[in-house]
Design a protein around this motif. Structure first.
Motif, short mmCIF file in Angstrom:
data_model
loop_
_atom_site.label_atom_id
_atom_site.label_comp_id
_atom_site.label_asym_id
_atom_site.label_seq_id
_atom_site.Cartn_x
_atom_site.Cartn_y
_atom_site.Cartn_z
N MET A 293 -83.62 88.84 -16.38
CA MET A 293 -84.67 87.91 -16.81
C MET A 293 -84.28 87.35 -18.16
SD MET A 293 -87.33 87.80 -14.70
CE MET A 293 -88.98 87.81 -15.36
N VAL B 117 -85.76 73.58 -18.65
CA VAL B 117 -84.95 74.44 -17.80
C VAL B 117 -83.47 74.14 -17.93
CG1 VAL B 117 -84.56 75.14 -15.44
CG2 VAL B 117 -86.85 74.62 -16.21
N VAL C 130 -81.22 82.33 -8.08
CA VAL C 130 -81.75 81.73 -9.29
C VAL C 130 -83.19 81.37 -8.99
CG1 VAL C 130 -81.61 79.81 -10.92
CG2 VAL C 130 -79.52 80.71 -9.91
N ASN C 131 -84.12 81.77 -9.83
CA ASN C 131 -85.52 81.49 -9.56
C ASN C 131 -86.20 81.02 -10.83
OD1 ASN C 131 -88.13 81.41 -8.59
ND2 ASN C 131 -88.33 83.63 -8.34
N GLN C 132 -86.60 79.79 -10.83
CA GLN C 132 -87.34 79.26 -11.96
C GLN C 132 -88.41 78.36 -11.42
OE1 GLN C 132 -88.13 76.39 -13.57
NE2 GLN C 132 -88.93 77.35 -15.41
N GLY C 133 -89.52 78.28 -12.09
CA GLY C 133 -90.54 77.35 -11.65
C GLY C 133 -91.85 78.04 -11.41
N SER D 131 -92.84 81.14 -13.19
CA SER D 131 -93.14 81.29 -14.60
C SER D 131 -92.44 80.18 -15.36
CB SER D 131 -92.63 82.63 -15.11
OG SER D 131 -92.57 82.60 -16.51
N ARG D 132 -93.09 79.67 -16.37
CA ARG D 132 -92.47 78.57 -17.11
C ARG D 132 -91.65 79.04 -18.29
NH1 ARG D 132 -97.42 74.25 -16.34
NH2 ARG D 132 -97.06 74.13 -14.11
N PHE E 260 -86.46 82.71 -16.65
CA PHE E 260 -85.46 82.25 -15.70
C PHE E 260 -84.91 83.54 -15.11
CE2 PHE E 260 -81.64 80.19 -14.28
CZ PHE E 260 -82.05 78.88 -14.07
N MET E 261 -85.02 83.67 -13.81
CA MET E 261 -84.60 84.91 -13.18
C MET E 261 -83.30 84.70 -12.41
SD MET E 261 -86.67 87.15 -10.36
CE MET E 261 -88.22 86.93 -11.18
#
Lengths: 454, 454
Positions: free
Chosen positions: A390, A400, A420-423, A425-426, A429-430
């Motif tokens: 994280m 981002v 990749v996971n974003q969006g 939580s603002r 960036f995971m």
């Protein structure tokens, strides 16, 4: 007014008690003190809580507990004697310990909770006694007496709103120091129930909220919360200030200095939290504050990583046209009593990410079998060693693209990124990687963001 | 043996028929031809399918349909006359058109389906007649006669396995050209039902699979499938070769040259698809092939974008600790009959992304009201104008870091990215932006990947 909490290593022996007492008495605003149970004095020492668990188990097994009671009592006696308190004045602690085994409990879970709670409960009594001996107007206050009401399972309880109403009726004068044991509360049926382990942080936060403290000082054994794990990165930056939600995202992926659940009461009361070092009280520590008005100084606040994940990758053509596939997968998870962490979905693919502490090999087998049979995917793959990174920072919000150098640095080093996971939580960036890659990835990202110009 | 399909603009008038006939007859392997309905001859022309819809509506409303029948018939007559076919030989087309209004249908949905299907059905008849007049051994074959069985709703049917069994019993000789109308099949109760609009692609793919064609040639009005929308990017690269799943990911986010659902039969039969231009038959077009053995030449194959999305952002502290929150959200969506596209989740946040074509303002209101009431989020935000960018390429698999320059290029241009999703599909990278930013984002990414060295 400040609520102040000491961790177990800050209340483990006479020397650390001395530090704690100096901290308490050096600031008249420090009027509510939350104690932990005595922690380790040296690396292979045993924490009092663990001794109490052993005592509880021996009691349940109806074994002779004379020796374990003596061992536990001696931990308190040693500290009391350090401050010149006579044995006779400390025997009340031994008597309470012995009484524990002669009390009726609704069941063994409540027995265990009551035994465990006494690490904190007796340490608070001891601290009050020592402060009184030193001439301070200290008062031991018991959660059962003022009504820190909790509900839930005996060893994993949660505070209820009635607790705040009760605590607000509790009165103490301006020149008093209140000593309050952490970690436990009382059920509406008058039994002791504890929070999750490490839950003294939670008690402190509840009191800070109930008493509308200006700040909640959380004294532990590190100078600050660091921007990365010091075991991975040399001399990582100490975080001066961060927001509640930054702390929460970092806790999720492995930052363990401050107890995750303790944030909630602090958030509810808008109480700033200051994590500080008992052994270095002049260090400013880390301040955890509301988002409102927070101005980030750096892009990233911290980088956390956790290796304890697994992932199920599922590919099926036209997945997104079959309505309810995700729903059916969730039903299977529900049936098996499995909770999942994330479920990034594509057109024909879903990856389901699990915290492995909640899974066994058998459950994974059954899950795969049922998904194979009921969903009939074209491809199903269980990725055993999944790790999560994280990258957290209020400075990330809406920017981002700034994460680009992180991905570039991993690519340059040949580190595979699985996810990749974003969006959602603002501010975070995971990334998902294989377990063997995660330490190198954290180092590379830290290096890029904290040691180079962006 | 090749199955070959022509789009509506390739069969709209005498000139385009001439091109099509040259293509059919220039290769003896092209033995099964699928026709669309006559398309537009010029930009504000009306497609025959739209005329037939109007004819169906007038029939249902019991209006005088003499004029509309004449208009439709004249479209076919014009083409027939172009090839010197006498009016008397074409009157059968007019008679069939008139008969449509005098037939019994189970309901108005089936009436609509039958009317619409005749754009293709009559064009296939006409093509067979023209080829015969030119001395070719052409045969019109009707889906009702050979059993292209479908199920589902009358105007959005799906092929059933029985269709393949029936089609495989159909026999034709080596020197015959089979002319088969696209877009519709027959239900088990002998009614006409159509595929989704543009469904002639689907018919071609079904026949290619049923007849085990070596290739399925799909003739349309562009030279190739381009790596980006030519309306956004100047002279985008033509894609020479791509995989089925690349096509599918790109279709999802807006590539509309080849019908999404037509991929499934081709995938089932492992039939390569060649998208080609009727007006430039020497251009090699784009080949769509199985993943097996495919070697990508470029990192990215294509960049698609679609503006028709909305997103619901939901923040609730401790969301990930309340088991079943996602499940309850899905139940609400199910109750309201809403399907969602993606649901990236964080620790305390979920973003739910919707295809707006399935939503109305009222449904969004009701959804927000119910989520507010039943989930009680700390924050709920409906993002009306959400756009999605899909970066697709087999070359991306396991090399996510390579996407770094794309994010960097957006960051350099100050373009906000709302969401990044990778890890579900291994060959695509999904970005979410605001609608007003999406075109600039596609240009920036294209420029970075196709016009610069990586």
């Amino acid at each position: 007014m400040k609520v102040i909490k000491f961790g177990g290593s800050s209340l483990s022996d006479g020397a650390s008690f001395t530090n704690a007492i100096n901290i308490i008495t050096s600031d008249p605003e420090r009027r509510v003190v939350v104690t932990s149970a005595p922690g380790k004095r040296y690396s292979d020492d045993i924490k009092v809580t663990d001794l109490l668990i052993k005592y509880a188990e021996m009691t349940m097994a109806k074994k002779d507990t004379t020796e374990i009671v003596t061992i536990i009592f001696n931990r308190y006696k040693e500290i009391g004697n350090f401050f010149g308190i006579a044995d006779e004045e400390l025997f009340v602690i031994r008597d309470i310990l012995i009484d524990l085994a002669n009390t009726d409990y609704p069941n063994n879970d409540y027995l265990m909770a009551a035994f465990k709670a006494h690490g904190e409960r007796l340490n608070a009594r001891l601290m009050a006694k020592i402060l009184q001996a030193k001439g301070f107007n200290a008062r031991f206050v018991d959660p059962l007496e003022v009504g820190l009401y909790v509900t839930g399972t005996p060893n994993n309880a949660s505070v209820v709103p009635a607790a705040y109403r009760a605590l607000r009726r509790f009165e103490f004068s301006d020149d008093e120091i209140i000593i309050f044991p952490g970690f436990f509360g009382v059920t509406l049926t008058k039994n002791i129930a504890t929070f999750a382990r490490g839950g003294s942080d939670i008690t402190g936060a509840i009191l800070a909220r109930a008493f509308r403290a200006d700040i909640y000082e959380n004294f532990t054994d590190v100078d600050a919360i660091y921007s990365a794990n010091p075991a991975l990165v040399d001399n990582p930056y100490a975080i001066k200030k961060m927001t509640y939600r930054e702390m929460r995202e970092l806790s999720y992926a492995g930052f363990s200095v401050f107890h995750d659940e303790a944030l909630i009461p602090a958030i509810g009361g808008n109480i700033p939290i200051n994590v500080r070092n008992t052994n270095n009280p002049d260090a400013p520590g880390t301040l955890i504050v509301p988002e409102n008005g927070f101005e980030p100084e750096t892009t990233l606040t911290g980088i956390a990583s956790s290796k304890n994940f697994g992932a199920l990758y599922l590919h099926k053509y036209l997945l997104n046209k079959e309505t309810g596939v995700t729903f059916r997968i969730l039903e299977i998870l529900n049936d098996l009593g499995i909770s999942y962490e994330h479920m990034p979905s594509g057109i024909d693919d879903i990856t389901i990410i699990f915290d492995k502490q909640f899974l066994t090999e058998e459950i994974v087998d059954e899950l795969c079998t049922r998904i194979q049979k009921e969903i009939e995917p074209d491809r199903l793959e269980w990725i055993r060693n999944y790790a999560i990174i994280m990258m957290v920072g209020e400075g990330l919000a809406k920017r981002v693209g700034i994460i680009a150098p992180a991905l570039q640095s991993l690519y340059d080093k040949g580190i595979d990124i699985q996810m990749v996971n974003q969006g959602a939580s603002r501010i975070s960036f995971m990334l998902g990687t294989k377990r063997e890659d995660v330490d190198a990835a954290v180092k590379a990202i830290y290096d890029r963001f904290f040691n180079q110009e962006i």
